[in-house]
Design an enzyme around this catalytic site. Structure first.
Site, PDB file in Angstrom:
ATOM      1  N   LYS A  77       5.124 -13.388 -12.540  1.00  0.00           N
ATOM      2  CA  LYS A  77       3.763 -12.876 -12.680  1.00  0.00           C
ATOM      3  C   LYS A  77       2.835 -13.897 -13.357  1.00  0.00           C
ATOM      4  O   LYS A  77       1.648 -13.994 -13.027  1.00  0.00           O
ATOM      5  CB  LYS A  77       3.771 -11.554 -13.451  1.00  0.00           C
ATOM      6  CG  LYS A  77       4.368 -10.402 -12.656  1.00  0.00           C
ATOM      7  CD  LYS A  77       3.610 -10.200 -11.355  1.00  0.00           C
ATOM      8  CE  LYS A  77       4.159  -9.059 -10.525  1.00  0.00           C
ATOM      9  NZ  LYS A  77       3.417  -8.889  -9.261  1.00  0.00           N
ATOM     10  N   ARG A  81      15.917  12.692 -15.901  1.00  0.00           N
ATOM     11  CA  ARG A  81      17.077  13.056 -16.704  1.00  0.00           C
ATOM     12  C   ARG A  81      16.839  14.355 -17.464  1.00  0.00           C
ATOM     13  O   ARG A  81      17.708  15.233 -17.526  1.00  0.00           O
ATOM     14  CB  ARG A  81      17.396  11.913 -17.675  1.00  0.00           C
ATOM     15  CG  ARG A  81      18.831  11.937 -18.185  1.00  0.00           C
ATOM     16  CD  ARG A  81      19.113  10.764 -19.090  1.00  0.00           C
ATOM     17  NE  ARG A  81      18.620   9.510 -18.564  1.00  0.00           N
ATOM     18  CZ  ARG A  81      18.464   8.409 -19.289  1.00  0.00           C
ATOM     19  NH1 ARG A  81      18.734   8.435 -20.581  1.00  0.00           N
ATOM     20  NH2 ARG A  81      18.037   7.299 -18.735  1.00  0.00           N
ATOM     21  N   TYR A 104      11.006 -11.768 -14.177  1.00  0.00           N
ATOM     22  CA  TYR A 104       9.858 -11.080 -13.578  1.00  0.00           C
ATOM     23  C   TYR A 104       8.560 -11.566 -14.223  1.00  0.00           C
ATOM     24  O   TYR A 104       7.556 -11.803 -13.536  1.00  0.00           O
ATOM     25  CB  TYR A 104      10.018  -9.572 -13.771  1.00  0.00           C
ATOM     26  CG  TYR A 104       8.898  -8.735 -13.197  1.00  0.00           C
ATOM     27  CD1 TYR A 104       8.754  -8.599 -11.822  1.00  0.00           C
ATOM     28  CD2 TYR A 104       7.999  -8.076 -14.026  1.00  0.00           C
ATOM     29  CE1 TYR A 104       7.744  -7.827 -11.291  1.00  0.00           C
ATOM     30  CE2 TYR A 104       6.986  -7.299 -13.505  1.00  0.00           C
ATOM     31  CZ  TYR A 104       6.856  -7.175 -12.134  1.00  0.00           C
ATOM     32  OH  TYR A 104       5.846  -6.405 -11.615  1.00  0.00           O
ATOM     33  N   HIS A 156       0.799  -1.230   0.000  1.00  0.00           N
ATOM     34  CA  HIS A 156       0.000   0.000   0.000  1.00  0.00           C
ATOM     35  C   HIS A 156       0.830   1.278   0.000  1.00  0.00           C
ATOM     36  O   HIS A 156       0.290   2.366  -0.167  1.00  0.00           O
ATOM     37  CB  HIS A 156      -0.957   0.013   1.188  1.00  0.00           C
ATOM     38  CG  HIS A 156      -0.325   0.387   2.500  1.00  0.00           C
ATOM     39  ND1 HIS A 156       0.627  -0.401   3.124  1.00  0.00           N
ATOM     40  CD2 HIS A 156      -0.512   1.467   3.308  1.00  0.00           C
ATOM     41  CE1 HIS A 156       0.984   0.175   4.257  1.00  0.00           C
ATOM     42  NE2 HIS A 156       0.327   1.306   4.385  1.00  0.00           N
ATOM     43  N   ARG A 157       2.143   1.172   0.161  1.00  0.00           N
ATOM     44  CA  ARG A 157       3.004   2.356   0.106  1.00  0.00           C
ATOM     45  C   ARG A 157       3.668   2.521  -1.262  1.00  0.00           C
ATOM     46  O   ARG A 157       4.340   3.521  -1.507  1.00  0.00           O
ATOM     47  CB  ARG A 157       4.074   2.269   1.198  1.00  0.00           C
ATOM     48  CG  ARG A 157       3.538   2.434   2.623  1.00  0.00           C
ATOM     49  CD  ARG A 157       3.141   3.862   2.889  1.00  0.00           C
ATOM     50  NE  ARG A 157       2.716   4.062   4.272  1.00  0.00           N
ATOM     51  CZ  ARG A 157       3.536   4.319   5.292  1.00  0.00           C
ATOM     52  NH1 ARG A 157       4.841   4.393   5.074  1.00  0.00           N
ATOM     53  NH2 ARG A 157       3.069   4.487   6.503  1.00  0.00           N
ATOM     54  N   THR A 159      -0.798  -2.225 -18.185  1.00  0.00           N
ATOM     55  CA  THR A 159       0.302  -1.824 -19.051  1.00  0.00           C
ATOM     56  C   THR A 159       1.299  -1.005 -18.240  1.00  0.00           C
ATOM     57  O   THR A 159       1.213  -0.937 -17.001  1.00  0.00           O
ATOM     58  CB  THR A 159      -0.248  -1.029 -20.252  1.00  0.00           C
ATOM     59  OG1 THR A 159       0.793  -0.835 -21.200  1.00  0.00           O
ATOM     60  CG2 THR A 159      -0.823   0.321 -19.824  1.00  0.00           C
ATOM     61  N   ASN A 160       2.248  -0.353 -18.896  1.00  0.00           N
ATOM     62  CA  ASN A 160       3.257   0.457 -18.195  1.00  0.00           C
ATOM     63  C   ASN A 160       2.580   1.549 -17.380  1.00  0.00           C
ATOM     64  O   ASN A 160       1.763   2.312 -17.904  1.00  0.00           O
ATOM     65  CB  ASN A 160       4.205   1.104 -19.211  1.00  0.00           C
ATOM     66  CG  ASN A 160       4.948   0.071 -20.036  1.00  0.00           C
ATOM     67  OD1 ASN A 160       5.820  -0.619 -19.558  1.00  0.00           O
ATOM     68  ND2 ASN A 160       4.570  -0.040 -21.303  1.00  0.00           N
ATOM     69  N   HIS A 175      11.557   2.802 -14.175  1.00  0.00           N
ATOM     70  CA  HIS A 175      10.980   2.550 -15.492  1.00  0.00           C
ATOM     71  C   HIS A 175      11.260   3.742 -16.416  1.00  0.00           C
ATOM     72  O   HIS A 175      11.704   4.799 -15.979  1.00  0.00           O
ATOM     73  CB  HIS A 175       9.470   2.305 -15.372  1.00  0.00           C
ATOM     74  CG  HIS A 175       9.155   0.982 -14.748  1.00  0.00           C
ATOM     75  ND1 HIS A 175       8.658   0.867 -13.466  1.00  0.00           N
ATOM     76  CD2 HIS A 175       9.256  -0.281 -15.226  1.00  0.00           C
ATOM     77  CE1 HIS A 175       8.469  -0.414 -13.187  1.00  0.00           C
ATOM     78  NE2 HIS A 175       8.827  -1.131 -14.223  1.00  0.00           N
ATOM     79  N   SER A 228       1.607  -7.729 -14.782  1.00  0.00           N
ATOM     80  CA  SER A 228       2.306  -6.811 -15.669  1.00  0.00           C
ATOM     81  C   SER A 228       2.139  -7.284 -17.104  1.00  0.00           C
ATOM     82  O   SER A 228       2.054  -8.490 -17.368  1.00  0.00           O
ATOM     83  CB  SER A 228       3.799  -6.762 -15.315  1.00  0.00           C
ATOM     84  OG  SER A 228       4.564  -6.177 -16.342  1.00  0.00           O
ATOM     85  N   SER A 229       2.153  -6.339 -18.026  1.00  0.00           N
ATOM     86  CA  SER A 229       2.010  -6.702 -19.437  1.00  0.00           C
ATOM     87  C   SER A 229       3.237  -7.433 -19.979  1.00  0.00           C
ATOM     88  O   SER A 229       3.197  -7.990 -21.078  1.00  0.00           O
ATOM     89  CB  SER A 229       1.752  -5.449 -20.277  1.00  0.00           C
ATOM     90  OG  SER A 229       2.808  -4.518 -20.131  1.00  0.00           O
ATOM     91  N   CYS A 230       4.333  -7.494 -19.210  1.00  0.00           N
ATOM     92  CA  CYS A 230       5.517  -8.218 -19.676  1.00  0.00           C
ATOM     93  C   CYS A 230       5.304  -9.727 -19.671  1.00  0.00           C
ATOM     94  O   CYS A 230       6.168 -10.480 -20.123  1.00  0.00           O
ATOM     95  CB  CYS A 230       6.732  -7.859 -18.831  1.00  0.00           C
ATOM     96  SG  CYS A 230       6.687  -8.493 -17.152  1.00  0.00           S
TER      97      CYS A 230
END
Length: 319
Positions: free
Chosen positions: A146, A193, A142, A17-18, A170-171, A185, A113-115
């Site tokens: 999942k 950056r 990963y 939850h954090r 998704t992302n 990510h 995750s979509s991965c």
């Protein structure tokens, strides 16, 4: 599909939850009038510790569990620490789900995750693409974890008759994201950056890869809305995609963020770095057909995320 009524006084445990996702879900549940929320920080409860997780769930006795806990990171972190990503995520989700089952939790949402989908899956990616091809090697550890979570949800439904569900977002990005220069990510990494380049008056910024891979980005508060919507309206063993149904190239993403943060220099490409999956756009027609769709545009979401970053720059700089 069956509809499950979520009572405002339902005792809901939000694992993680954090984190970026869990905190957004917590905010949304509170805004919708849910008052009986349960959470524990990583220092209070190590979800990799099986006996501690069982003790916690037996003490709290939640009615609903939302598993938003995971060890996550960008392409560099996934590729560098693949053993940790596999082991930690397997431990977290197995412990949470086994403990939830042991206290008869009948409603659980597992977020993946979509991965999980094959590297060269047909675009946009349908849920039926799962396990039909090879994974992207930079984050396959990963992804395997999942996929195991999806299988555990399906197995619990089959063996115990639980009304558990899984969803594959998704992302994600938004307030509370990880802005680490190496382990974050792509969107928050670029935001940091480009912000620092604009602040320092740099003439150029170099980004990884060719800039051509296409990605879809979902504002995390939209995922929070989708999570509650699915708990109320979805009850099926097949996982369901959560996304916006649109994508853009990494180069276009960098240009969009540059405009937001005020960077006017050149964006250069380091083509010696990996691109990852060439395209990863989710087919969200099943979720849209249920009556849910994302509300936050990418421009709006990036602006809100950047405002949060500016307010918290001193704390995220050290991460």
């Amino acid at each position: 599909m069956a509809t499950t009524t979520m009572n405002k006084d339902s005792r809901i445990y939000v694992a993680g939850h954090r984190g970026l996702v869990g905190s957004a879900i917590w905010r949304h549940l509170e805004s919708e009038g849910y008052t009986n929320l349960v959470g524990a920080t990583s220092s209070e409860l190590d979800l990799r510790d099986r006996s501690a997780v069982f003790d916690f769930l037996h003490e709290q006795r939640p009615d609903v569990v939302i598993d938003a806990a995971a060890r996550v990171g960008g392409i560099h972190a996934n590729d560098t620490f693949s053993a940790d990503f596999l082991s930690d995520n397997l431990l977290i989700q197995v412990n949470v789900m086994d403990a939830a089952n042991s206290v008869d939790v009948d409603r659980l949402l597992f977020l993946g995750s979509s991965c999980i989908y094959p590297k060269f899956a047909e675009q946009p990616i349908k849920e039926s693409s799962l396990l039909t091809g090879e994974l992207e090697p930079t984050n396959d550890a990963y992804a395997i974890a999942k996929i195991a979570g999806i299988m555990q949800v399906q197995a619990a439904r089959k063996q115990y008759g639980r009304h558990w569900i899984s969803a594959m977002p998704t992302n994600l990005y938004g307030p509370g994201d990880n802005f680490h220069p190496e382990n974050s990510h792509v969107l928050p990494a670029l935001m940091r950056r480009l912000h620092e380049a604009a602040r320092d008056g740099a003439e150029s910024v170099t980004i990884w890869g060719t800039g051509t891979p296409r990605r879809e980005f979902l504002y995390v508060d939209d995922l929070a809305r989708a999570s509650l919507f699915l708990l109320e309206n979805y009850d099926d063993p097949q996982t369901i995609n959560v996304g916006v149904g649109e994508d853009l190239s990494i180069r276009e993403l960098a240009e969009t963020i540059a405009t937001t943060v005020g960077f006017e220099g050149d964006i250069l490409l380091d083509t010696t770095k990996p691109d990852g999956t060439p395209r990863k756009l989710l087919d969200v027609s099943r979720l849209n057909d249920l009556g849910w769709s994302a509300q936050t545009s990418l421009d709006e979401g990036i602006k809100t995320t950047y405002d949060w970053y500016l307010d918290h720059e001193s704390s995220v700089r050290a991460k």
